[in-house]
Scaffold this motif. Structure first.
Motif, mmCIF file in Angstrom:
data_model
loop_
_atom_site.group_PDB
_atom_site.id
_atom_site.type_symbol
_atom_site.label_atom_id
_atom_site.label_comp_id
_atom_site.label_asym_id
_atom_site.label_seq_id
_atom_site.Cartn_x
_atom_site.Cartn_y
_atom_site.Cartn_z
ATOM 1 N N GLU A 1 2.256 10.026 -9.897
ATOM 2 C CA GLU A 1 1.487 10.125 -11.135
ATOM 3 C C GLU A 1 0.603 11.370 -11.139
ATOM 4 N N GLY A 2 -0.018 11.650 -9.997
ATOM 5 C CA GLY A 2 -0.865 12.835 -9.910
ATOM 6 C C GLY A 2 -0.081 14.119 -10.090
ATOM 7 N N VAL A 3 1.097 14.174 -9.491
ATOM 8 C CA VAL A 3 1.950 15.362 -9.635
ATOM 9 C C VAL A 3 2.368 15.541 -11.092
ATOM 10 N N ASP A 4 2.723 14.445 -11.750
ATOM 11 C CA ASP A 4 3.126 14.524 -13.160
ATOM 12 C C ASP A 4 1.968 15.014 -14.038
ATOM 13 N N PRO B 1 0.807 -1.223 0.000
ATOM 14 C CA PRO B 1 0.000 0.000 0.000
ATOM 15 C C PRO B 1 0.840 1.272 0.000
ATOM 16 N N VAL B 2 1.965 1.250 0.702
ATOM 17 C CA VAL B 2 2.816 2.444 0.749
ATOM 18 C C VAL B 2 3.392 2.745 -0.628
ATOM 19 N N ASN B 3 3.902 1.698 -1.290
ATOM 20 C CA ASN B 3 4.454 1.906 -2.629
ATOM 21 C C ASN B 3 3.380 2.353 -3.611
ATOM 22 N N GLU B 4 2.185 1.790 -3.465
ATOM 23 C CA GLU B 4 1.081 2.193 -4.337
ATOM 24 C C GLU B 4 0.728 3.657 -4.113
ATOM 25 N N LEU B 5 0.714 4.081 -2.847
ATOM 26 C CA LEU B 5 0.414 5.473 -2.533
ATOM 27 C C LEU B 5 1.464 6.407 -3.129
ATOM 28 N N VAL B 6 2.725 6.030 -2.987
ATOM 29 C CA VAL B 6 3.808 6.853 -3.539
ATOM 30 C C VAL B 6 3.690 6.939 -5.056
#
Length: 241
Positions: free
Chosen positions: A18-21, A8-13
């Protein structure tokens, strides 16, 4: 066990990156598209106006925010469905400028039309609901309906009707199968979730958080920021290649 690659942590990161990009690319579009400059300028003015309690500038800025976004659709897709949906969203924005002492019928149908258009386009692109995503949004919808029933009965119908379509947009936009390797698609889920958050804050401000302190106005500013960014990410994800 969950592997480190899919934790979950890696997915969140990953999702955050992706959102920032996607947001970066949406902002950079202003260098080529004057309608994007107009959208961001009106959106930013609406955010600051809400924060400082400037009612007249806020009304002008909010009224001027959605039309330039329709310019993005006209430039890249010219979808009648999306254009009609954005027109509905504009009506919804105008309706929110008035205190809903009575059921805001035009605003209710405007927001419902906007998110029905978003949901239809997302579905056409292959987005499908999942039990987990539906369950989370259904809980949010039920909570909002409960708040309206408890504190402001004039908002029961909008919470029930428009809320369903807002939740549907968030559910479909968050479908990972929409990702096709392009940066703009990476913002779809974030856009849908931001719009759900924006409508949630709007309901809270009309029901339980009704003050006018700086903290309350900061919520209004956050609502506008979520609205402006969320719509931009969704429109870009649905229209740009």
């Amino acid at each position: 066990m969950t592997s480190p690659a899919t934790s979950p942590v890696n997915e969140l990161v990953t999702r955050t990156r992706e959102g920032v990009d996607a947001l970066r690319d949406s902002l950079l579009a202003s260098f080529q598209e004057p309608e994007r400059i107009a959208y961001l300028a009106a959106g930013e003015l609406s955010i600051w106006s809400r924060l400082f309690g400037w009612e007249k500038p806020a009304a002008v800025a909010i009224s001027a925010t959605m039309p330039p976004l329709a310019g993005t659709v006209a430039r890249h897709d010219a979808s009648p469905v999306l254009l009609a949906g954005l027109a509905g969203g504009w009506v919804g924005d105008l309706a929110k400028l008035r205190k809903p002492d009575h059921t805001p019928v035009m605003g209710m149908f405007g927001i419902a039309a906007q998110h029905a258009a978003y949901s239809a386009k997302l579905y056409d692109r292959g987005a499908r609901p999942s039990p987990a995503r539906v369950g989370l949004r259904a809980a949010a919808w039920a909570t909002g309906l409960g708040l309206a029933t408890w504190r402001k009965k004039s908002l029961i119908a909008p919470s029930a009707l428009a809320g369903v379509f807002v939740a549907a947009t968030s559910t479909l936009a968050d479908d990972r199968s929409l990702q096709d390797g392009t940066t703009v698609r990476q913002g779809l889920g974030h856009g849908g979730n931001l719009l759900l958050v924006a409508e949630g804050i709007a309901l809270l401000r009309e029901t339980v958080l009704t003050g006018d302190s700086l903290g309350h106005r900061a919520l209004d500013a956050g609502m506008r920021a979520s609205h402006v960014i969320g719509n931009m990410l969704l429109v870009d994800g649905l229209t740009r290649e």
